[in-house]
Motif scaffolding. Structure first.
Motif, short mmCIF file in Angstrom:
data_model
loop_
_atom_site.label_atom_id
_atom_site.label_comp_id
_atom_site.label_asym_id
_atom_site.label_seq_id
_atom_site.Cartn_x
_atom_site.Cartn_y
_atom_site.Cartn_z
N PRO A 280 51.30 30.79 1.45
CA PRO A 280 51.99 29.51 1.21
C PRO A 280 51.49 28.40 2.12
O PRO A 280 51.36 27.24 1.68
CB PRO A 280 53.46 29.85 1.51
CG PRO A 280 53.56 31.34 1.35
CD PRO A 280 52.24 31.87 1.80
N ASP A 281 51.19 28.72 3.38
CA ASP A 281 50.73 27.72 4.33
C ASP A 281 49.40 27.11 3.89
O ASP A 281 49.24 25.88 3.84
CB ASP A 281 50.59 28.39 5.71
CG ASP A 281 50.16 27.41 6.79
OD1 ASP A 281 50.55 26.23 6.72
OD2 ASP A 281 49.43 27.84 7.72
N ALA B 279 48.07 27.24 0.86
CA ALA B 279 48.24 26.59 -0.45
C ALA B 279 48.78 25.17 -0.29
O ALA B 279 48.28 24.23 -0.92
CB ALA B 279 49.18 27.42 -1.31
N ARG B 280 49.80 25.01 0.54
CA ARG B 280 50.36 23.67 0.78
C ARG B 280 49.31 22.75 1.40
O ARG B 280 49.16 21.59 0.98
CB ARG B 280 51.58 23.76 1.70
CG ARG B 280 52.86 24.16 1.01
CD ARG B 280 54.05 24.01 1.94
NE ARG B 280 53.99 24.95 3.05
CZ ARG B 280 54.60 26.14 3.05
NH1 ARG B 280 55.33 26.51 2.01
NH2 ARG B 280 54.48 26.94 4.10
N THR C 150 49.66 37.07 -4.86
CA THR C 150 49.15 35.95 -4.08
C THR C 150 49.40 34.63 -4.81
O THR C 150 49.85 33.64 -4.20
CB THR C 150 47.65 36.13 -3.80
OG1 THR C 150 47.44 37.37 -3.12
CG2 THR C 150 47.11 35.01 -2.94
N LEU D 31 53.07 33.55 -4.62
CA LEU D 31 53.38 32.92 -3.34
C LEU D 31 52.88 31.48 -3.31
O LEU D 31 53.58 30.58 -2.84
CB LEU D 31 52.74 33.72 -2.20
CG LEU D 31 53.35 35.09 -1.89
CD1 LEU D 31 52.42 35.88 -0.97
CD2 LEU D 31 54.72 34.94 -1.25
N ALA D 32 51.68 31.26 -3.82
CA ALA D 32 51.12 29.90 -3.84
C ALA D 32 51.90 28.99 -4.78
O ALA D 32 52.11 27.81 -4.48
CB ALA D 32 49.65 29.96 -4.25
N SER E 194 55.04 29.04 -5.48
CA SER E 194 56.32 28.64 -4.90
C SER E 194 56.16 27.59 -3.81
O SER E 194 57.14 26.94 -3.44
CB SER E 194 57.04 29.87 -4.33
OG SER E 194 56.34 30.38 -3.20
N ALA E 195 54.94 27.42 -3.29
CA ALA E 195 54.71 26.50 -2.17
C ALA E 195 54.03 25.21 -2.60
O ALA E 195 53.79 24.34 -1.75
CB ALA E 195 53.86 27.20 -1.10
N THR E 196 53.68 25.07 -3.88
CA THR E 196 52.93 23.90 -4.35
C THR E 196 53.59 23.30 -5.59
O THR E 196 54.47 23.91 -6.19
CB THR E 196 51.48 24.29 -4.68
OG1 THR E 196 51.49 25.37 -5.64
CG2 THR E 196 50.74 24.74 -3.44
N SER F 247 55.58 28.30 -12.98
CA SER F 247 54.83 27.27 -12.25
C SER F 247 54.73 25.96 -13.02
O SER F 247 54.08 25.02 -12.54
CB SER F 247 53.42 27.78 -11.93
OG SER F 247 52.67 27.99 -13.11
#
Length: 309
Positions: free
Chosen positions: A22-23, A25-26, A73, A76-77, A79-81, A112
């Motif tokens: 997530p880190d 990706a953001r 993976t 997770l991405a 949910s963060a973008t 998404s």
């Protein structure tokens, strides 16, 4: 602004997947990357019975000892973008039950907001096939064909029905549906794969190994598309596997995308000139941790844009 740029997400053993995906990706979306990508590697044979990519004697990278599941993976991405498209480069089709993979991709696309891009391939590792494939290695192309058929059925209108060698779907309601048609991208590493790409896929996913070679491959794709009367243009996403060095690589044997950020940017510009629409830059292998990956992603992005990419 030049062509679209995407970034490979951190999946390898040096990363904390739950925290770093997530880190990164953001951060990538903030930097300006328009897509986020994953690859698939399910095991690390020891000793290896064949070399990397099936090339005798070529060792597997040590980072392949632990590679996070691609769809986990991407989830997770997602949910963060908010904007970046979520791509696979590539999922090894025969390692998946077609119906389950089609449903998983549809659910991720629905969750998404319609951001999934499905890059599919047949793989090369006989050890992975022995451990997990739904059919033998010599049937890998037929499995890929069936997976494409099943995806189109599952993603299409209800009732869904399908009958194939691996998959039988009695007339059924299957949901959730994708938010929009999920693009399917394929490699074209053989004459048969090239025909499959032109006849059945939305786009092409080559690997960057030199601008001259890419231009020749692109010409072949376009010529076959014209020969077979394809109406829709072939989309293109180039995968770039980098070997970053902190200083410029001065050796006469420098390979494409090996060296400093400006050297990588120079190679990106040469490949972009061939006419691809998007370039996926995978930098994770050369970074020690997520912070270094984020810093390197920002440096390469700035260098690429400064080089006119």
């Amino acid at each position: 602004m030049g062509i679209r740029l995407g970034l490979g997400l951190p999946q390898m053993r040096q990363y904390d997947i739950g925290r770093d995906v997530p880190d990164v990706a953001r951060a990538a979306e903030h930097i300006g990357y328009e897509s986020l990508w994953v690859f698939e590697r399910i095991l690390f044979p020891e000793p290896a019975t064949q070399g990397l990519y099936g090339i005798p004697g070529l060792p597997w990278p040590d980072q392949y000892r632990s590679v996070a599941d691609p769809l986990v993976t991407l989830t997770l991405a997602a949910s963060a973008t908010e904007r970046a498209r979520l791509g696979t480069s590539v999922l090894v089709a025969p390692l998946h039950v077609p119906f389950q993979l089609a449903r998983g991709l549809a659910s991720l696309d629905a969750a998404s907001g319609g951001r999934v891009v499905a890059g599919l391939g047949t793989g090369w590792s006989r050890d992975e096939y022995a451990a997990a494939a739904v059919a033998p290695f010599d049937r890998r192309g037929k499995v890929l064909d069936e997976l494409i058929d099943v995806c189109h059925a599952v993603w299409g209108p209800d009732p869904v029905a399908y009958e194939g060698p691996l998959t039988t779907i009695a007339p059924s309601v299957v949901g959730p549906k994708p938010k929009r048609p999920i693009p399917i991208l394929l490699p074209a590493n053989s004459p048969r794969a090239l025909r499959r790409l032109v006849d059945r896929a939305d786009g092409w996913m080559p690997v960057g190994m030199g601008a001259k070679k890419l231009a020749e491959q692109w010409r072949q794709v376009q010529e076959l598309a014209a020969e077979r009367g394809r109406g829709e243009p072939v989309r293109s996403v180039l995968r770039v596997n980098t070997q970053h060095t902190s200083k410029a690589y001065d050796g006469p044997d420098r390979k494409p995308f090996q060296g400093s950020a400006p050297q990588i940017a120079e190679d990106l510009a040469a490949h972009a000139a061939v006419g691809v629409e998007e370039i996926l830059i995978d930098l994770q292998g050369g970074a020690r941790d997520a912070q270094e990956l984020k810093d390197l992603a920002a440096e390469v992005y700035a260098a690429a844009r400064a080089a006119g990419v």
